[in-house]
Design an enzyme around this catalytic site. Sequence first.
Site, PDB file in Angstrom:
ATOM      1  N   ALA A   1      -0.362   4.282  -8.825  1.00 40.41           N
ATOM      2  CA  ALA A   1      -0.747   5.698  -8.705  1.00 40.41           C
ATOM      3  C   ALA A   1      -2.198   5.743  -8.274  1.00 40.41           C
ATOM      4  CB  ALA A   1      -0.584   6.437 -10.040  1.00 40.41           C
ATOM      5  N   TYR A   2      -2.550   6.849  -7.673  1.00 43.38           N
ATOM      6  CA  TYR A   2      -3.974   7.154  -7.476  1.00 43.38           C
ATOM      7  C   TYR A   2      -4.393   7.869  -8.759  1.00 43.38           C
ATOM      8  CZ  TYR A   2      -8.292   8.840  -5.358  1.00 43.38           C
ATOM      9  OH  TYR A   2      -9.611   9.086  -5.070  1.00 43.38           O
ATOM     10  N   THR A   3      -5.144   7.187  -9.629  1.00 41.63           N
ATOM     11  CA  THR A   3      -5.414   7.714 -10.970  1.00 41.63           C
ATOM     12  C   THR A   3      -6.864   8.165 -11.165  1.00 41.63           C
ATOM     13  OG1 THR A   3      -5.797   5.456 -11.740  1.00 41.63           O
ATOM     14  CG2 THR A   3      -3.610   6.371 -12.138  1.00 41.63           C
TER      15      THR A   3
ATOM     16  N   THR B   1       2.312  12.488 -15.560  1.00 43.47           N
ATOM     17  CA  THR B   1       1.147  12.705 -16.423  1.00 43.47           C
ATOM     18  C   THR B   1       1.139  14.063 -17.128  1.00 43.47           C
ATOM     19  OG1 THR B   1      -1.260  12.969 -16.346  1.00 43.47           O
ATOM     20  CG2 THR B   1      -0.092  13.496 -14.347  1.00 43.47           C
ATOM     21  N   ASP B   2       0.456  14.108 -18.273  1.00 43.14           N
ATOM     22  CA  ASP B   2       0.204  15.366 -18.985  1.00 43.14           C
ATOM     23  C   ASP B   2      -0.714  16.295 -18.170  1.00 43.14           C
ATOM     24  OD1 ASP B   2      -1.793  13.409 -19.301  1.00 43.14           O
ATOM     25  OD2 ASP B   2      -2.591  14.344 -21.105  1.00 43.14           O
TER      26      ASP B   2
ATOM     27  N   TYR C   1      -5.456  15.646  -8.843  1.00 45.29           N
ATOM     28  CA  TYR C   1      -4.647  14.551  -9.396  1.00 45.29           C
ATOM     29  C   TYR C   1      -3.343  15.097  -9.977  1.00 45.29           C
ATOM     30  CZ  TYR C   1      -3.099  11.111 -12.883  1.00 45.29           C
ATOM     31  OH  TYR C   1      -2.331  10.267 -13.658  1.00 45.29           O
TER      32      TYR C   1
ATOM     33  N   TRP D   1      -2.948   9.813 -21.764  1.00 40.97           N
ATOM     34  CA  TRP D   1      -4.068   9.076 -22.363  1.00 40.97           C
ATOM     35  C   TRP D   1      -3.735   7.579 -22.533  1.00 40.97           C
ATOM     36  CZ3 TRP D   1      -6.997  12.312 -26.647  1.00 40.97           C
ATOM     37  CH2 TRP D   1      -7.363  13.537 -26.107  1.00 40.97           C
TER      38      TRP D   1
ATOM     39  N   ASP E   1       0.861  -1.181   0.000  1.00 39.13           N
ATOM     40  CA  ASP E   1       0.000   0.000   0.000  1.00 39.13           C
ATOM     41  C   ASP E   1       0.899   1.234   0.000  1.00 39.13           C
ATOM     42  OD1 ASP E   1      -1.763   2.028   0.357  1.00 39.13           O
ATOM     43  OD2 ASP E   1      -2.549   1.337   2.290  1.00 39.13           O
ATOM     44  N   LEU E   2       0.922   1.914  -1.145  1.00 38.41           N
ATOM     45  CA  LEU E   2       1.772   3.120  -1.246  1.00 38.41           C
ATOM     46  C   LEU E   2       1.292   4.226  -0.306  1.00 38.41           C
ATOM     47  CD1 LEU E   2       4.157   4.231  -3.313  1.00 38.41           C
ATOM     48  CD2 LEU E   2       3.447   1.857  -3.333  1.00 38.41           C
TER      49      LEU E   2
HETATM   50  N1  LIG Z   1      -4.271   6.208 -17.333  1.00 37.02           N
HETATM   51  C1  LIG Z   1      -3.873   7.325 -17.947  1.00 37.02           C
HETATM   52  O1  LIG Z   1      -4.539   7.831 -18.870  1.00 37.02           O
HETATM   53  C2  LIG Z   1      -2.575   7.987 -17.558  1.00 37.02           C
HETATM   54  C3  LIG Z   1      -2.213   9.170 -18.206  1.00 37.02           C
HETATM   55  C4  LIG Z   1      -1.020   9.793 -17.858  1.00 37.02           C
HETATM   56  C5  LIG Z   1      -0.204   9.243 -16.898  1.00 37.02           C
HETATM   57  N2  LIG Z   1      -0.571   8.094 -16.260  1.00 37.02           N
HETATM   58  C6  LIG Z   1       0.334   7.571 -15.234  1.00 37.02           C
HETATM   59  O2  LIG Z   1       0.813   6.315 -15.671  1.00 37.02           O
HETATM   60  C7  LIG Z   1       1.022   5.451 -14.556  1.00 37.02           C
HETATM   61  C8  LIG Z   1       0.271   4.154 -14.753  1.00 37.02           C
HETATM   62  O3  LIG Z   1      -1.119   4.452 -14.904  1.00 37.02           O
HETATM   63  P1  LIG Z   1      -2.189   3.320 -15.206  1.00 37.02           P
HETATM   64  O4  LIG Z   1      -3.143   3.861 -16.207  1.00 37.02           O
HETATM   65  O5  LIG Z   1      -1.528   2.002 -15.440  1.00 37.02           O
HETATM   66  O6  LIG Z   1      -2.939   3.303 -13.785  1.00 37.02           O
HETATM   67  P2  LIG Z   1      -3.917   2.205 -13.196  1.00 37.02           P
HETATM   68  O7  LIG Z   1      -4.404   1.282 -14.261  1.00 37.02           O
HETATM   69  O8  LIG Z   1      -4.917   2.958 -12.362  1.00 37.02           O
HETATM   70  O9  LIG Z   1      -2.973   1.353 -12.258  1.00 37.02           O
HETATM   71  C9  LIG Z   1      -2.491   1.835 -11.054  1.00 37.02           C
HETATM   72  C10 LIG Z   1      -2.188   0.647 -10.168  1.00 37.02           C
HETATM   73  O10 LIG Z   1      -1.783   1.162  -8.880  1.00 37.02           O
HETATM   74  C11 LIG Z   1      -2.533   0.470  -7.886  1.00 37.02           C
HETATM   75  N3  LIG Z   1      -2.669   1.280  -6.699  1.00 37.02           N
HETATM   76  C12 LIG Z   1      -3.555   2.282  -6.459  1.00 37.02           C
HETATM   77  N4  LIG Z   1      -3.413   2.724  -5.204  1.00 37.02           N
HETATM   78  C13 LIG Z   1      -2.424   1.989  -4.645  1.00 37.02           C
HETATM   79  C14 LIG Z   1      -1.828   1.959  -3.356  1.00 37.02           C
HETATM   80  N5  LIG Z   1      -2.232   2.753  -2.364  1.00 37.02           N
HETATM   81  N6  LIG Z   1      -0.847   1.081  -3.121  1.00 37.02           N
HETATM   82  C15 LIG Z   1      -0.432   0.233  -4.085  1.00 37.02           C
HETATM   83  N7  LIG Z   1      -0.969   0.196  -5.313  1.00 37.02           N
HETATM   84  C16 LIG Z   1      -1.946   1.068  -5.589  1.00 37.02           C
HETATM   85  C17 LIG Z   1      -3.877   0.221  -8.553  1.00 37.02           C
HETATM   86  O11 LIG Z   1      -4.592  -0.747  -7.817  1.00 37.02           O
HETATM   87  P3  LIG Z   1      -6.207  -0.671  -7.813  1.00 37.02           P
HETATM   88  O12 LIG Z   1      -6.649  -0.843  -9.222  1.00 37.02           O
HETATM   89  O13 LIG Z   1      -6.578  -1.778  -6.899  1.00 37.02           O
HETATM   90  O14 LIG Z   1      -6.556   0.701  -7.275  1.00 37.02           O
HETATM   91  C18 LIG Z   1      -3.431  -0.231  -9.921  1.00 37.02           C
HETATM   92  O15 LIG Z   1      -3.076  -1.592  -9.934  1.00 37.02           O
HETATM   93  C19 LIG Z   1       0.583   6.262 -13.332  1.00 37.02           C
HETATM   94  O16 LIG Z   1       1.705   6.882 -12.764  1.00 37.02           O
HETATM   95  C20 LIG Z   1      -0.351   7.309 -13.903  1.00 37.02           C
HETATM   96  O17 LIG Z   1      -0.393   8.481 -13.089  1.00 37.02           O
HETATM   97  C21 LIG Z   1      -1.732   7.448 -16.580  1.00 37.02           C
END
Ligand SMILES: NC(=O)c1ccc[n+]([C@@H]2O[C@H](COP(=O)([O-])OP(=O)(O)OC[C@H]3O[C@@H](n4cnc5c(N)ncnc54)[C@H](OP(=O)(O)O)[C@@H]3O)[C@@H](O)[C@H]2O)c1
Length: 293
Positions: A59-61, A100-101, A124, A149, A35-36
């Site tokens: 990340a908290y996304t 992120t963007d 965020y 994205w 748990d981050l």
């Molecule tokens: N998605 C986008 O469009 C986007 C765009 C720009 C940048 N990013 C960045 O790219 C990276 C990857 O994003 P992603 O889309 O793969 O995100 P994601 O699908 O939401 O995956 C994030 C992972 O982190 C886990 N997580 C959340 N809270 C946590 C905690 N407290 N402790 C440990 N694990 C935790 C989530 O678990 P749960 O599912 O159980 O919560 C999930 O497995 C992130 O840094 C994000 O900010 C994403």
Amino acid sequence: MRIILLGKFGQLGWELHRSLLPLGPVYAYDQPEIDLGDPVRLRPILEQHQPDLIINATAYTAVDAAESNPELAFAINHDGAGFLAEEARRLRSALIHFSTDYIFDGQKGSPYTENDLPNPLGVYGESKLSGERAIEAIGPSYLIFRTSWVYSLRSESFVTKVLKWSRSNENLRVVSDQIGNPTWARVLSEATAQVIAKADQNTFDWIHEHQGVYHLAGSGHISRCDWAKAILKYDPKRAEQITTTIQPARTSDFPTPANRPLYSALNCDLFNNTFGFTLPPWQEALRLALENS
Ligand SMILES: NC(=O)c1ccc[n+]([C@@H]2O[C@H](COP(=O)([O-])OP(=O)(O)OC[C@H]3O[C@@H](n4cnc5c(N)ncnc54)[C@H](OP(=O)(O)O)[C@@H]3O)[C@@H](O)[C@H]2O)c1
């Protein structure tokens, strides 16, 4: 090379787990085992594995939910990132982190470079920016890849939502005033693995020499509305679609708790010039992603 991957069930983490396996033992974790938001529990795991590299794909996304949960967003995206940087420094491990963007306000009107000033519009983006700054302040061997994205076909994403809507709605309305670079999680993970492979056995020093923030997203940018049109065009099961029209809408037509940057395209030249390659055009990646789904 011993690698710890955090966030193995996320869109990106799932793909990273596969892409990293040829590079050495990969010890992969996600919630609830870690748990981050309570990162001290991670310390024994890090000490046990003595990693050469820590990759943080957690990340908290939840962009909208972050507006009413700022403490949690900051705990994971800022405190958690800072903790990992401290631990990486203590263990002489390199750290790769993603941002992120949404750290930009979308007012620039041309693709953002790493030199442009961030100005996040929501919690965020603020929490991710402060996570970047925590890592930069602690150092000393890190890469931060700002992406945008991100989608995958195995969990809910913009792409899977559009495919789903196309089976149930004749007319879709999709915002045309949000512009960005669609990024398939698989090509982002493979690019990350290629960078790591360049470091070879000298991971800490090599990443230290190249450390910094890099924009890394699918090549080219598009509006969400035109992205939706491309998704339906490349859908290998087009016969199942009942959608006949996709109409442009404005972001203001769909009020959400969080403000989003309207124009958040990323210029990835610095990554390309530093590491010698770039992500494929977003259309090519989308076509492949859909063919492989
Ligand atoms: N998605 C986008 O469009 C986007 C765009 C720009 C940048 N990013 C960045 O790219 C990276 C990857 O994003 P992603 O889309 O793969 O995100 P994601 O699908 O939401 O995956 C994030 C992972 O982190 C886990 N997580 C959340 N809270 C946590 C905690 N407290 N402790 C440990 N694990 C935790 C989530 O678990 P749960 O599912 O159980 O919560 C999930 O497995 C992130 O840094 C994000 O900010 C994403």
